[in-house]
Design a protein around this motif. Structure first.
Motif, PDB file in Angstrom:
ATOM      1  N   PRO A  25     -12.038  50.770 -21.256  1.00  0.00           N
ATOM      2  CA  PRO A  25     -11.418  51.402 -20.090  1.00  0.00           C
ATOM      3  C   PRO A  25     -10.014  51.961 -20.312  1.00  0.00           C
ATOM      4  CG  PRO A  25     -12.376  49.289 -19.505  1.00  0.00           C
ATOM      5  CD  PRO A  25     -12.429  49.391 -20.993  1.00  0.00           C
ATOM      6  N   SER A  26      -9.367  51.564 -21.385  1.00  0.00           N
ATOM      7  CA  SER A  26      -8.025  52.100 -21.642  1.00  0.00           C
ATOM      8  C   SER A  26      -8.022  53.059 -22.827  1.00  0.00           C
ATOM      9  CB  SER A  26      -7.038  50.958 -21.873  1.00  0.00           C
ATOM     10  OG  SER A  26      -7.428  50.198 -23.006  1.00  0.00           O
ATOM     11  N   ALA A  27      -9.181  53.602 -23.165  1.00  0.00           N
ATOM     12  CA  ALA A  27      -9.272  54.538 -24.289  1.00  0.00           C
ATOM     13  C   ALA A  27      -8.430  55.783 -24.008  1.00  0.00           C
ATOM     14  CB  ALA A  27     -10.722  54.940 -24.528  1.00  0.00           C
ATOM     15  N   LYS A  45     -11.919  67.633 -18.785  1.00  0.00           N
ATOM     16  CA  LYS A  45     -12.721  68.252 -17.724  1.00  0.00           C
ATOM     17  C   LYS A  45     -13.815  67.291 -17.262  1.00  0.00           C
ATOM     18  CE  LYS A  45     -14.716  71.624 -15.301  1.00  0.00           C
ATOM     19  NZ  LYS A  45     -15.071  71.064 -14.025  1.00  0.00           N
ATOM     20  N   ILE A  46     -14.460  66.623 -18.201  1.00  0.00           N
ATOM     21  CA  ILE A  46     -15.527  65.687 -17.850  1.00  0.00           C
ATOM     22  C   ILE A  46     -14.974  64.491 -17.090  1.00  0.00           C
ATOM     23  CG2 ILE A  46     -17.189  64.049 -18.825  1.00  0.00           C
ATOM     24  CD1 ILE A  46     -17.757  66.225 -20.976  1.00  0.00           C
ATOM     25  N   VAL A  47     -13.848  63.945 -17.532  1.00  0.00           N
ATOM     26  CA  VAL A  47     -13.220  62.825 -16.815  1.00  0.00           C
ATOM     27  C   VAL A  47     -12.879  63.264 -15.393  1.00  0.00           C
ATOM     28  CG1 VAL A  47     -11.151  61.379 -16.687  1.00  0.00           C
ATOM     29  CG2 VAL A  47     -12.394  61.588 -18.842  1.00  0.00           C
ATOM     30  N   ARG A  58      -8.772  56.753 -12.097  1.00  0.00           N
ATOM     31  CA  ARG A  58      -7.832  56.517 -13.192  1.00  0.00           C
ATOM     32  C   ARG A  58      -6.469  56.169 -12.628  1.00  0.00           C
ATOM     33  NH1 ARG A  58      -7.861  62.684 -15.713  1.00  0.00           N
ATOM     34  NH2 ARG A  58      -8.491  63.613 -13.779  1.00  0.00           N
ATOM     35  N   ALA A  59      -5.756  55.330 -13.362  1.00  0.00           N
ATOM     36  CA  ALA A  59      -4.426  54.900 -12.960  1.00  0.00           C
ATOM     37  C   ALA A  59      -3.524  54.947 -14.182  1.00  0.00           C
ATOM     38  CB  ALA A  59      -4.457  53.492 -12.387  1.00  0.00           C
ATOM     39  N   THR A  65      -3.426  55.656 -19.632  1.00  0.00           N
ATOM     40  CA  THR A  65      -4.290  55.770 -18.467  1.00  0.00           C
ATOM     41  C   THR A  65      -5.366  54.708 -18.592  1.00  0.00           C
ATOM     42  OG1 THR A  65      -3.925  58.151 -18.295  1.00  0.00           O
ATOM     43  CG2 THR A  65      -5.885  57.272 -17.207  1.00  0.00           C
ATOM     44  N   THR A  66      -5.610  54.001 -17.504  1.00  0.00           N
ATOM     45  CA  THR A  66      -6.692  53.027 -17.459  1.00  0.00           C
ATOM     46  C   THR A  66      -7.713  53.526 -16.456  1.00  0.00           C
ATOM     47  OG1 THR A  66      -5.177  51.222 -17.981  1.00  0.00           O
ATOM     48  CG2 THR A  66      -7.283  50.619 -17.010  1.00  0.00           C
TER      49      THR A  66
END
Length: 95
Positions: A25-27, A45-47, A58-59, A65-66
């Motif tokens: 999740p933090s990649a 774009k996909i994210v 995302r945060a 970014t996580t």
């Protein structure tokens, strides 16, 4: 069909990105792109698409970014709308 190779593929780049984020999740975006064999621009774009569709949020934490996956909703295709995203992620989550 994969546009670059002309070969049949079963998972879309969106599914690949979702799976990378499920595993880590933090990649970083560049790592997501590298693992999916796509450009960073395509990964971004996909994210954004996945976030807009409600599959993730995302945060920012400093410079990182996580991502948080939202796995309880159904898939967006009518044939799989009854299938929760969690089942897809769990069935494809490889070590």
């Amino acid at each position: 069909m994969d546009r670059q190779t002309g070969e049949l593929t079963f998972l879309t780049n969106h599914a690949h990105v979702l799976m990378v984020i499920a595993r880590e999740p933090s990649a970083r975006l560049r790592d997501i792109a590298a693992r999916c064999h796509i450009s960073q621009r395509t990964a971004l774009k996909i994210v954004s698409d996945l976030e807009e569709a409600g599959y993730l949020s995302r945060a920012r934490d400093g410079r990182r970014t996580t991502y948080t996956l939202h796995l309880e909703g159904g898939l967006n295709h009518p044939a799989e709308a009854h299938v929760p995203v969690r089942r897809l992620v769990e069935s494809l989550k490889l070590p």
